[in-house]
Write a protein that holds these residues in place. Structure first.
Motif, PDB file in Angstrom:
ATOM      1  N   THR A 146       0.844  -1.186   0.000  1.00 31.09           N
ATOM      2  CA  THR A 146       0.000   0.000   0.000  1.00 31.09           C
ATOM      3  C   THR A 146       0.883   1.242   0.000  1.00 31.09           C
ATOM      4  O   THR A 146       2.101   1.139  -0.133  1.00 31.09           O
ATOM      5  CB  THR A 146      -1.009   0.004   1.178  1.00 31.09           C
ATOM      6  OG1 THR A 146      -1.967   1.029   0.947  1.00 31.09           O
ATOM      7  CG2 THR A 146      -0.311   0.237   2.512  1.00 31.09           C
ATOM      8  N   MET A 147       0.297   2.418   0.130  1.00 32.06           N
ATOM      9  CA  MET A 147       1.106   3.637   0.128  1.00 32.06           C
ATOM     10  C   MET A 147       0.420   4.737   0.945  1.00 32.06           C
ATOM     11  O   MET A 147      -0.753   4.614   1.304  1.00 32.06           O
ATOM     12  CB  MET A 147       1.369   4.120  -1.298  1.00 32.06           C
ATOM     13  CG  MET A 147       0.175   4.767  -1.950  1.00 32.06           C
ATOM     14  SD  MET A 147       0.453   5.215  -3.692  1.00 32.06           S
ATOM     15  CE  MET A 147       1.635   6.537  -3.549  1.00 32.06           C
ATOM     16  N   ASP A 148       1.163   5.823   1.180  1.00 34.07           N
ATOM     17  CA  ASP A 148       0.667   6.943   1.994  1.00 34.07           C
ATOM     18  C   ASP A 148      -0.685   7.473   1.512  1.00 34.07           C
ATOM     19  O   ASP A 148      -1.578   7.748   2.310  1.00 34.07           O
ATOM     20  CB  ASP A 148       1.713   8.064   2.055  1.00 34.07           C
ATOM     21  CG  ASP A 148       2.297   8.420   0.688  1.00 34.07           C
ATOM     22  OD1 ASP A 148       1.850   7.820  -0.317  1.00 34.07           O
ATOM     23  OD2 ASP A 148       3.185   9.288   0.627  1.00 34.07           O
ATOM     24  N   LEU A 168       1.383  -7.963   4.851  1.00 31.86           N
ATOM     25  CA  LEU A 168       1.375  -6.600   4.325  1.00 31.86           C
ATOM     26  C   LEU A 168       2.821  -6.176   4.103  1.00 31.86           C
ATOM     27  O   LEU A 168       3.698  -6.449   4.923  1.00 31.86           O
ATOM     28  CB  LEU A 168       0.703  -5.637   5.323  1.00 31.86           C
ATOM     29  CG  LEU A 168       0.645  -4.168   4.870  1.00 31.86           C
ATOM     30  CD1 LEU A 168      -0.333  -3.991   3.706  1.00 31.86           C
ATOM     31  CD2 LEU A 168       0.231  -3.256   6.028  1.00 31.86           C
ATOM     32  N   VAL A 169       3.058  -5.518   2.967  1.00 34.08           N
ATOM     33  CA  VAL A 169       4.373  -4.984   2.636  1.00 34.08           C
ATOM     34  C   VAL A 169       4.220  -3.473   2.555  1.00 34.08           C
ATOM     35  O   VAL A 169       3.325  -2.982   1.864  1.00 34.08           O
ATOM     36  CB  VAL A 169       4.836  -5.523   1.265  1.00 34.08           C
ATOM     37  CG1 VAL A 169       6.119  -4.864   0.813  1.00 34.08           C
ATOM     38  CG2 VAL A 169       4.992  -7.043   1.312  1.00 34.08           C
ATOM     39  N   PRO A 196      -2.974  -9.028   9.550  1.00 32.40           N
ATOM     40  CA  PRO A 196      -2.019  -9.878   8.827  1.00 32.40           C
ATOM     41  C   PRO A 196      -1.177 -10.764   9.754  1.00 32.40           C
ATOM     42  O   PRO A 196      -0.965 -10.415  10.914  1.00 32.40           O
ATOM     43  CB  PRO A 196      -1.099  -8.890   8.110  1.00 32.40           C
ATOM     44  CG  PRO A 196      -1.641  -7.535   8.333  1.00 32.40           C
ATOM     45  CD  PRO A 196      -2.677  -7.596   9.392  1.00 32.40           C
ATOM     46  N   LYS A 197      -0.705 -11.885   9.221  1.00 32.50           N
ATOM     47  CA  LYS A 197       0.166 -12.782   9.992  1.00 32.50           C
ATOM     48  C   LYS A 197       1.600 -12.269  10.004  1.00 32.50           C
ATOM     49  O   LYS A 197       2.386 -12.624  10.856  1.00 32.50           O
ATOM     50  CB  LYS A 197       0.155 -14.180   9.372  1.00 32.50           C
ATOM     51  CG  LYS A 197      -1.160 -14.905   9.527  1.00 32.50           C
ATOM     52  CD  LYS A 197      -1.014 -16.355   9.062  1.00 32.50           C
ATOM     53  CE  LYS A 197      -2.367 -17.000   8.829  1.00 32.50           C
ATOM     54  NZ  LYS A 197      -3.013 -16.513   7.579  1.00 32.50           N
ATOM     55  N   PHE A 198       1.947 -11.501   8.963  1.00 27.19           N
ATOM     56  CA  PHE A 198       3.285 -10.913   8.954  1.00 27.19           C
ATOM     57  C   PHE A 198       3.274  -9.557   8.248  1.00 27.19           C
ATOM     58  O   PHE A 198       2.386  -9.275   7.439  1.00 27.19           O
ATOM     59  CB  PHE A 198       4.334 -11.855   8.330  1.00 27.19           C
ATOM     60  CG  PHE A 198       4.151 -12.153   6.873  1.00 27.19           C
ATOM     61  CD1 PHE A 198       4.642 -11.286   5.893  1.00 27.19           C
ATOM     62  CD2 PHE A 198       3.503 -13.307   6.461  1.00 27.19           C
ATOM     63  CE1 PHE A 198       4.479 -11.568   4.537  1.00 27.19           C
ATOM     64  CE2 PHE A 198       3.335 -13.602   5.108  1.00 27.19           C
ATOM     65  CZ  PHE A 198       3.830 -12.716   4.151  1.00 27.19           C
ATOM     66  N   VAL A 199       4.258  -8.761   8.614  1.00 37.59           N
ATOM     67  CA  VAL A 199       4.426  -7.435   8.013  1.00 37.59           C
ATOM     68  C   VAL A 199       5.866  -7.333   7.536  1.00 37.59           C
ATOM     69  O   VAL A 199       6.793  -7.675   8.277  1.00 37.59           O
ATOM     70  CB  VAL A 199       4.177  -6.314   9.042  1.00 37.59           C
ATOM     71  CG1 VAL A 199       4.385  -4.948   8.418  1.00 37.59           C
ATOM     72  CG2 VAL A 199       2.787  -6.424   9.618  1.00 37.59           C
TER      73      VAL A 199
END
Lengths: 300, 300
Positions: A146-148, A168-169, A196-199
Motif C-alpha cells: 500500500t502507500m501513503d 502486508l508490505v 495480517p500474519k506478517f508485516v
C-alpha cells in the motif's frame, strides 16, 4: 505455483541527479511481475488506457507474464506518474499523478486464473485490491502493498483489507503513518493486531525487516555503488520475494528469509537503470550469483 | 590480547522523549571500554578534571578496565556534553559541549601498556589520537573513530592519522562529509584511498557496513522495540567489535563480520537505558544469546 498480481501499470516520467526518463513503462504491478517472473510464471490483472504505447507490450513479452488479464480499455487513459529524486536518491517528490484508469473498476479475472494460490495486491486503490482478492477461494498466500495516499484517504477500506490478507508490505514511513507509532518494530507489531500474519517493512537503501508472530527477520540492502533510478525498487523487492515463495511453497521463517533476500537482490539490479531496462538484461543466474555474494557479506 | 583505547571521558546530560539524565558518566572511550571488556581486558589512557565525581569510578571497576592510564588532572575540568534527542530518537542536537581536558595533552602511556597490540582511538581530537598511536611499535591493528567536528576543523591532522591506521569507524553522515560523496559505498571506497585498509560505516538503527579491499560486509541493526538513550551506541558497537577482534585475533573478513555482529549486539543492549546502566547489568552470556538470535534473524 502460479502467482497472480494486480496493481498499477503506469506511464512514468522520472527526473534524477543521474538523468531523466520521459514516458517510460512503470507501475507497481509491472515492476512486481517482471521481478517475480524470474522465479515463477506470473498472471497479471490490470487495465491500461487506449493511450498505452503498443511497444511497451514487448517488455511484458520479455518476461514470463500471462497477459490474459490485461485490458486495454477504450476511452480510458493510462495511470501516469511524474517524480523527481533528490540529490541523495533516497527521497523523491511526486510532481504529478493522474489515476485515470486506476480509479475505474478492475478488468474481470480470466476464468483460467481462478485457481491462483499466490496472490499479490501491488500498490493500488484498496477497493481494487479487495475486489481482486475475492476471486481466489483456493489461495494459500495473499499479500498486499500500500502507500501513503491510501492510508490517508482510504483508511476504512484499507483496514478491511488488512483483515483478509496474510501479509502486508509497506515502507517504514508508511508503517509509521498507519500506526502513529514512531518505532518501526512496534509499528509492525501494531499492524499484526490489525489482521495480517506478517508485516514486511521496506527501508530502501537500509534493507528490510519482517515481523511475524513466530519471529523476526532483518536484512540489509545489497550495497549499491551506482543507483540510477530507485523507482520500482520496493515493487521489484516484493516481486522477487513473492516469486520465490510461490516457486518454493516454503512459507516458514527460513523460506520467508530466503525470499526476502532474493527480493533484495532483484531490487538491487532494478535500480541500476531507468524503468525495467536492467531487469530486461538479466537472467535467473545473475540473481543466484548476487544472492551468494549477499549471503557471504553477512553470513555469521 | 589486551586492547588499549583513548578517547573522551565525559560528564553527559541527555534529554530524550523517553526521559532525561543529568550529569551522568559518558564519553567515547568509556562506552567503548565497557563494551570491549566483555571480550578482553581493556587498557585506558585518558584524563578527567578534578571535578570528576569519585563515584563514577565504581562503574569503571564493574568492567575489566585497567585504569593505570587514567589521570585525574588537578586544575582541569572534565569534558562535558549536553544533547537532546528528537522525537524519532535518530537525530540529536548538541546543546553544549565543553572540551576542557580534551583540549590538553594526553596523559603519558604507562610503561606496562606499551606492548599493546590492538589499539582503538575512540572519538577525540585527532592530534591526541596521533600522539597515542606513536606509543605502540608492536601494534597488530589500529582503528580510529572520528566525528563531524574534527572533519570540519582538523582535516589535515585527521588526513595524517588516516595514513597511519588500519581501519576507520565513522557515521554515514561523517563519511559523506569527509569525502563529499553522497553514496555511502563510494564514500567508503574513497576513504580507502586515503590510507586505511578498511572502513566501517555506522548507520545507527539501520546497521553497519564494512568496505575492505578484499570484500564487503553488511549487517542490519538488531531490531529494538524500546530505545531509551542512543548515546554511546556507536562507541559500544566499536567496543564490541574491537574487543572481539582482540580476543580472537581473527582479522579475516569472517572474523571482522563476527566482530561487527557482536558490536551490534552490545550496542543493542547499551541503548536500553541511560549512560552505562544497561551494560552494567549484563554478562557475556547475554551477548552470546542475543548474537544467536541475531544470527537466526538473517541466516540465509
Amino acid at each position: 505455483m502460479p502467482l497472480i498480481v494486480t496493481g498499477s501499470i503506469g506511464i512514468d516520467s522520472v527526473q534524477a541527479p543521474t538523468g531523466a526518463a520521459e514516458d517510460v513503462l512503470g507501475g507497481s504491478c509491472v515492476y512486481f511481475a517482471a521481478a517475480a517472473s524470474f522465479f515463477t510464471p506470473v498472471r497479471l490483472v490490470a487495465a491500461v488506457g487506449d493511450d498505452f504505447p503498443p511497444h511497451f507490450m514487448d517488455t511484458f513479452r520479455r518476461f514470463r507474464i500471462d497477459l490474459a488479464g490485461l485490458e486495454r480499455r477504450a476511452g480510458s487513459k493510462t495511470f501516469r506518474w511524474r517524480g523527481k529524486y533528490h540529490e541523495n536518491m533516497n527521497q523523491r517528490d511526486t510532481l504529478s499523478v493522474e489515476l485515470n484508469v486506476l480509479a475505474e473498476s478492475l478488468p474481470p479475472v480470466p476464468h483460467q486464473f481462478r485457481d491462483s494460490e499466490y496472490i499479490f495486491l501491488a500498490n493500488t486503490h484498496p477497493a481494487g485490491q479487495l475486489d481482486l482478492l475475492a476471486n481466489f477461494p483456493h489461495r494459500k498466500l495473499a499479500v498486499a502493498d500500500t502507500m501513503d495516499l491510501w492510508i490517508e484517504t482510504q483508511r476504512p477500506t484499507l483496514l478491511e483489507l488488512l483483515t483478509k490478507i496474510d501479509g502486508l508490505v509497506l515502507n517504514d514511513s508508511e508503517a509509521v503513518m498507519l500506526t502513529e507509532e514512531l518505532n518501526i518494530i512496534r509499528a509492525a507489531d501494531k499492524i499484526l493486531t490489525m489482521g495480517p500474519k506478517f508485516v514486511v517493512v521496506k527501508k530502501g537503501e537500509h534493507g528490510s525487516l519482517l515481523i511475524h508472530k513466530d519471529g523476526e527477520i532483518v536484512l540489509p540492502a545489497f550495497p549499491a555503488r551506482q543507483v540510477i533510478d530507485p523507482t520500482g525498487a520496493g515493487d521489484s523487492f516484493a516481486g522477487g520475494m513473492m516469486g520465490c515463495l510461490a516457486a518454493t511453497g516454503d512459507l516458514s521463517l527460513t523460506g520467508l528469509r530466503r525470499a526476502m533476500a532474493y527480493g533484495t537482490v532483484v531490487a538491487s539490479y532494478n535500480i541500476e537503470a531507468f524503468s525495467l531496462e536492467r531487469m530486461k538484461q538479466i537472467e535467473k543466474s545473475h540473481l543466484d550469483e548476487r544472492y551468494l555474494k549477499f549471503q557471504r557479506m553477512m553470513a555469521l
